[in-house]
Motif scaffolding. Structure first.
Motif, PDB file in Angstrom:
ATOM      1  N   SER A 264     -11.672  16.631  12.796  1.00 33.95           N
ATOM      2  CA  SER A 264     -11.897  16.199  14.186  1.00 33.95           C
ATOM      3  C   SER A 264     -11.046  17.006  15.159  1.00 33.95           C
ATOM      4  N   TYR A 265      -9.798  17.315  14.770  1.00 33.21           N
ATOM      5  CA  TYR A 265      -8.943  18.145  15.628  1.00 33.21           C
ATOM      6  C   TYR A 265      -9.530  19.544  15.805  1.00 33.21           C
ATOM      7  N   LEU A 266     -10.052  20.119  14.703  1.00 33.05           N
ATOM      8  CA  LEU A 266     -10.445  21.533  14.698  1.00 33.05           C
ATOM      9  C   LEU A 266     -11.963  21.712  14.792  1.00 33.05           C
ATOM     10  N   VAL A 267     -12.645  20.674  15.269  1.00 30.81           N
ATOM     11  CA  VAL A 267     -14.116  20.638  15.231  1.00 30.81           C
ATOM     12  C   VAL A 267     -14.778  21.766  16.039  1.00 30.81           C
ATOM     13  N   ARG A 268     -14.042  22.345  16.993  1.00 31.76           N
ATOM     14  CA  ARG A 268     -14.652  23.399  17.820  1.00 31.76           C
ATOM     15  C   ARG A 268     -14.735  24.750  17.106  1.00 31.76           C
ATOM     16  N   LEU A 269     -14.096  24.853  15.946  1.00 36.99           N
ATOM     17  CA  LEU A 269     -14.104  26.109  15.190  1.00 36.99           C
ATOM     18  C   LEU A 269     -14.837  25.933  13.871  1.00 36.99           C
ATOM     19  N   PRO A 270     -15.689  26.920  13.484  1.00 38.78           N
ATOM     20  CA  PRO A 270     -16.202  26.857  12.115  1.00 38.78           C
ATOM     21  C   PRO A 270     -15.072  27.237  11.157  1.00 38.78           C
ATOM     22  N   ASP A 308      -5.067   3.962  14.170  1.00 39.74           N
ATOM     23  CA  ASP A 308      -4.820   5.398  14.398  1.00 39.74           C
ATOM     24  C   ASP A 308      -3.312   5.666  14.362  1.00 39.74           C
ATOM     25  N   VAL A 309      -2.854   6.313  13.286  1.00 40.50           N
ATOM     26  CA  VAL A 309      -1.433   6.693  13.205  1.00 40.50           C
ATOM     27  C   VAL A 309      -1.327   8.182  12.870  1.00 40.50           C
ATOM     28  N   ARG A 310      -2.335   8.959  13.300  1.00 41.78           N
ATOM     29  CA  ARG A 310      -2.398  10.371  12.856  1.00 41.78           C
ATOM     30  C   ARG A 310      -1.270  11.217  13.446  1.00 41.78           C
ATOM     31  N   GLU A 311      -0.863  12.190  12.646  1.00 45.47           N
ATOM     32  CA  GLU A 311       0.055  13.231  13.110  1.00 45.47           C
ATOM     33  C   GLU A 311      -0.785  14.469  13.455  1.00 45.47           C
ATOM     34  N   LEU A 312      -0.149  15.644  13.572  1.00 46.01           N
ATOM     35  CA  LEU A 312      -0.868  16.855  13.977  1.00 46.01           C
ATOM     36  C   LEU A 312      -1.055  17.819  12.797  1.00 46.01           C
ATOM     37  N   THR A 313      -1.710  18.934  13.078  1.00 46.08           N
ATOM     38  CA  THR A 313      -1.877  20.006  12.084  1.00 46.08           C
ATOM     39  C   THR A 313      -1.116  21.238  12.591  1.00 46.08           C
ATOM     40  N   PRO A 314      -0.872  22.226  11.731  1.00 43.94           N
ATOM     41  CA  PRO A 314      -0.091  23.401  12.164  1.00 43.94           C
ATOM     42  C   PRO A 314      -0.721  24.152  13.337  1.00 43.94           C
ATOM     43  N   GLU A 315      -2.062  24.092  13.459  1.00 46.99           N
ATOM     44  CA  GLU A 315      -2.754  24.871  14.504  1.00 46.99           C
ATOM     45  C   GLU A 315      -2.292  24.523  15.914  1.00 46.99           C
ATOM     46  N   PHE A 316      -1.767  23.298  16.112  1.00 46.12           N
ATOM     47  CA  PHE A 316      -1.306  22.887  17.442  1.00 46.12           C
ATOM     48  C   PHE A 316      -0.121  23.728  17.915  1.00 46.12           C
ATOM     49  N   PHE A 317       0.444  24.537  17.009  1.00 46.25           N
ATOM     50  CA  PHE A 317       1.626  25.313  17.371  1.00 46.25           C
ATOM     51  C   PHE A 317       1.376  26.824  17.341  1.00 46.25           C
ATOM     52  N   TYR A 318       0.119  27.244  17.050  1.00 43.22           N
ATOM     53  CA  TYR A 318      -0.104  28.693  17.068  1.00 43.22           C
ATOM     54  C   TYR A 318      -1.524  29.140  17.408  1.00 43.22           C
ATOM     55  N   LEU A 319      -2.492  28.242  17.527  1.00 43.74           N
ATOM     56  CA  LEU A 319      -3.883  28.692  17.620  1.00 43.74           C
ATOM     57  C   LEU A 319      -4.594  28.176  18.871  1.00 43.74           C
ATOM     58  N   PRO A 320      -4.504  28.889  20.014  1.00 40.95           N
ATOM     59  CA  PRO A 320      -5.148  28.389  21.237  1.00 40.95           C
ATOM     60  C   PRO A 320      -6.670  28.259  21.113  1.00 40.95           C
TER      61      PRO A 320
END
Length: 805
Positions: A264-270, A308-320
């Motif tokens: 769901s976080y990365l849904v905009r990318l294949p 909902d207690v989700r944390e983040l993924t690494p992409e939030f810190f390097y992948l615009p």
């Protein structure tokens, strides 16, 4: 049957397995040959041990749950067989799949990896087989038992100490812990997990010196507010005893990381777009429930939503890129009529995904997070992950989430086992517990150092500051490098124009034009430009020729070459074809040059090449005014940059961000690793200003600015820096520049500009006054610690500029 691959080869061992790629699971076979092994996708072993494709043979998978996973998303006509040399393996990790110790992750030298699941309890046999073919692997894998700091002092202490000494960043340390705990990009069910670090998604500017800006890292997401924490504590107390299967004593029935959260976080990318649809049952979710706003996601996970207690993924810190709907996927409309597109960013990001990622990474590396990160590590990987400490920390999950508590092999009832596996594959898995004692802190105090600007780089003792932070105080060395005895192996200095400068830990090496040094030891040279169009392998520092290669002559005159690795040589020239060669070695001696691939795409002579192993990228620049980006591992076309105004004269690639620099005449352009324009400038007019060489430098990973250094025909070295410029849409509605971004919701857009920061004149350095006929600059390099700038010229001289003179 699969006979093409193994024709003429002796296959000594065969294993049935499944290959996991994100959310896709496919049946496969692992074959061990004498020098290579083969991973065959959508193939299976027949009862007598023959290899068949899955279309013509019944599946070998006895586990019904894994069988269903394979048939769910399988593209039945995708049959692939990859051949790998045993020497290509960097390490093999023993990992878990669906909470069971049945998988191996093979990491290759180029950074790619394969996730293989041995459902027939063949994992230890397969691991031993790899070790017998590649003895160096023993001891390289991660140990199977949990890591206590005292139990494994060698493996863990070094990384911990490097983190404490600030030799590695918070990001790198978290990635290390994730890997150690079995989290991997290859399996969305156990994807690397990163913390929410900020609590402020409403301010106009982000204040990283205010503790209130940050999330409380000592508490899990379910306990960020008192009200919600009390509700979860109440839930825990209400269930005194186990009733049935799912009603058990715990705080959370959902998890902070699962396949659907990641997708769901990365849904905009294949391929996450496809993964999300697949996990959702074939379509997107209702638009309002999709990830569309950083502020809303934070409020839901920290305060509003009990599930909902989700944390983040690494992409939030390097992948615009994952924050923009660059592929124009139709997600539908939200209830207020807004079309779901890009992710809404906090005001302090100014509508710019690059600025958001930069500030977010800066927050992760800030003093506050550094001083408190150990508390979050305790919750996710440490002693507060389970047991009484987890209860006290309001951090307990359903027992099914914990691998160490579930012995699935002892469950005989297939229905119960299937229920547990379904639960785990959908809702999440707790990482392997790494620490049973509190994790050490990084800094002595948990307080912020007052008033320090986050942008100011700190220079560690004994580490000189990079020269680009003190450009105005750059001074040339009074002696040239030649006089500093920095050429190793007692060699003479290069004859003629400098072609390449390579700073190593101990020395500065240089070769003349038409020569390049071969990594990793830089004691060999590859040279070209001979009358018979041949090329030679030589020894650095002597004229001795080790081997002559005449097979390059069929490709015409060679004009440029690059050596990305010790055994790979890329050449090109008048033929306009980029040739990738394998340097064949035997017992440390060169035996020949074999053409691996001819890359076609240019229409005129190719005059410059650049390669980055880090990004698996090769860039070629031609007189036809274009640059082409090629994948260095698969040797395929990636992208063609838009036409420049003149033939390409110099190229460079950043190993930090993958940014590509291309120079055409006096024009300088910057591009992303995917070939999207970042910035461009006309640096000077007239043929004297034509750029002959360039290099790119970058500071810390959260700093979005680049330093570009160019050398020109006029003997000048120019240092450029990118700066972000805000343009209002109204004044800029007409001029659609090549680097334009879509307007942000706040009525303006950002562009990168290149600004000239400093000009260095070699003649002034030598004589104290400028010269009208300075020799052209032909090579540029920067010392390992970035404290010195090295400049080579047409006369074979090398100059050294540094802040300390």
């Amino acid at each position: 049957t699969l006979c093409v691959v193994v024709e003429g080869l002796k296959v000594s061992l065969k294993y049935s397995l499944v290959i996991v790629q994100g959310h896709l699971v496919s049946e496969g076979v692992l074959l061990f040959g004498h020098q290579h092994f083969y991973i065959c996708e959508n193939f299976t072993l027949s009862p007598v041990g023959d290899v068949f494709c899955t279309r013509h043979c019944l599946s070998n998978i006895s586990d019904p749950f894994i069988f269903n996973m394979c048939s769910k998303d399988r593209s039945c006509d995708h049959y692939a067989c990859q051949c790998h040399s045993y020497s290509d393996i960097r390490e093999i990790r023993r990992t878990r799949f669906l909470l069971q110790d049945i998988s191996l992750e093979i990491v290759f030298q180029n950074g790619y990896s394969k996730f293989l699941v041995f459902y027939n309890n063949d994992r230890s046999k397969a691991f031993k087989s790899f070790c017998s073919f590649q003895p160096g692997l023993k001891g390289k894998g991660v140990p199977e038992d949990s890591l206590n700091l005292r139990k494994h002092p060698g493996l863990d202490r070094t990384m911990l100490q490097r983190w404490q000494k600030k030799e590695i960043s918070n990001f790198e340390y978290l990635m290390y812990l994730n890997t150690l705990a079995g989290r991997t990009y290859n399996d969305y069910m156990q994807y690397p997990v990163f913390p929410w670090v900020l609590a402020d998604y409403t301010s106009e500017t982000l204040n990283l010196t205010n503790p209130k800006t940050f999330r409380d890292l000592s508490k899990p997401m379910g306990a960020q507010t008192k009200e919600r924490k009390l509700k979860f504590v109440q839930r825990f107390k209400e269930v005194e005893k186990t009733e049935g299967d799912l009603i058990v004593q715990c705080h959370y029935y959902t998890h902070y990381s699962s396949a659907i959260i990641v997708a769901s976080y990365l849904v905009r990318l294949p391929p996450f777009t496809q993964a999300f649809c697949s996990l959702q049952g074939g379509s997107f979710d209702v638009a309002d429930r999709m990830f569309h706003s950083m502020k809303n996601a934070w409020e839901s996970a920290s305060r509003e939503n009990m599930s909902d207690v989700r944390e983040l993924t690494p992409e939030f810190f390097y992948l615009p890129e994952f924050l923009t709907n660059c592929n124009a996927v139709e997600f539908g409309c939200m209830q207020d009529g807004t079309v779901l597109g890009d992710v809404q960013l906090p005001p302090w990001a100014d509508g710019d995904p690059r600025k958001f990622i930069s500030l977010h990474r800066q927050a992760l590396e800030s003093d506050f997070v550094s001083a408190n990160l150990h508390q979050w590590i305790d919750l996710i990987f440490g002693y507060k992950q389970q047991g009484p400490a987890a209860v006290e920390a309001v951090n307990t999950f359903h027992p099914y989430f914990y691998g160490d508590k579930m012995d699935l092999s002892s469950i005989r009832d297939p229905l119960i086992k299937s229920t547990i596996l379904g639960f785990v594959s959908n809702f999440g898995q707790v990482p392997k517990q790494l620490f049973t004692k509190p994790h050490p802190t990084r800094t002595g105090s948990g307080k912020l150092s007052p008033g320090r600007d986050v942008n100011t780089p700190t220079s560690l003792p004994g580490h000189p500051q990079p020269f680009f932070y003190s450009l105005q105080s750059l001074r040339p060395s009074p002696v040239t490098v030649k006089d500093m005895y920095l050429f190793s192996l007692g060699s003479e200095s290069p004859k003629g124009a400098i072609g390449q400068i390579v700073p190593t830990e101990k020395a500065i090496l240089a070769v003349e034009r038409n020569k390049v040094l071969l990594p990793d030891f830089y004691n060999r040279t590859f040279s070209w430009g001979f009358d018979d169009f041949s090329c030679c392998l030589g020894t650095y520092g002597s004229d001795k020729v080790l081997m002559k290669f005449e097979n390059l002559a069929t490709w015409g005159r060679c004009l440029c070459a690059v050596c990305p690795s010790a055994t790979m040589v890329v050449t090109s020239g008048d033929s306009a074809v980029v040739c990738v060669w394998q340097l064949c070695m035997a017992r440390g001696q060169a035996r020949g040059l074999r053409l691996r691939q001819a890359l076609y795409g240019h229409t005129k002579a190719v005059k410059c090449l650049a390669a980055s192993i880090t990004f698996s990228l090769l860039v070629s620049g031609s007189q036809d005014c274009t640059c082409i980006l090629w994948d260095l591992d698969h040797l395929t076309h990636v992208a063609r940059l838009p036409a420049h105004r003149e033939g390409i004269s110099a190229i460079a690639i950043s190993d930090v961000s993958g940014t590509v620099v291309s120079c055409a005449g006096a024009h300088l352009s910057l591009w992303t690793v995917n070939g999207q324009p970042l910035a461009s400038i006309a640096t000077a007019w007239g043929p004297e200003g034509a750029i002959t060489c360039c290099c790119v430098l970058e500071g810390p990973a959260w700093d979005t600015s680049h330093v570009i250094i160019t050398g020109s025909h006029d003997g000048m070295v120019r240092i450029w820096k990118t700066e972000d410029v805000k343009l209002s849409v109204s004044q800029h509605a007409v001029a659609e520049g090549p680097t334009a971004q879509p307007p942000s919701p706040r009525g303006h857009r950002w562009e990168k500009n290149l600004a000239l920061c400093r000009e260095l004149d070699v003649s002034v350095a030598l004589t104290g006054k400028p010269s009208k006929t300075s020799p052209a600059v032909t090579a540029l390099s920067v010392s390992r610690n970035q404290s010195k700038l090295l400049v080579g010229d047409e006369k074979g001289r090398i100059f050294c500029w540094s802040a300390d003179g």
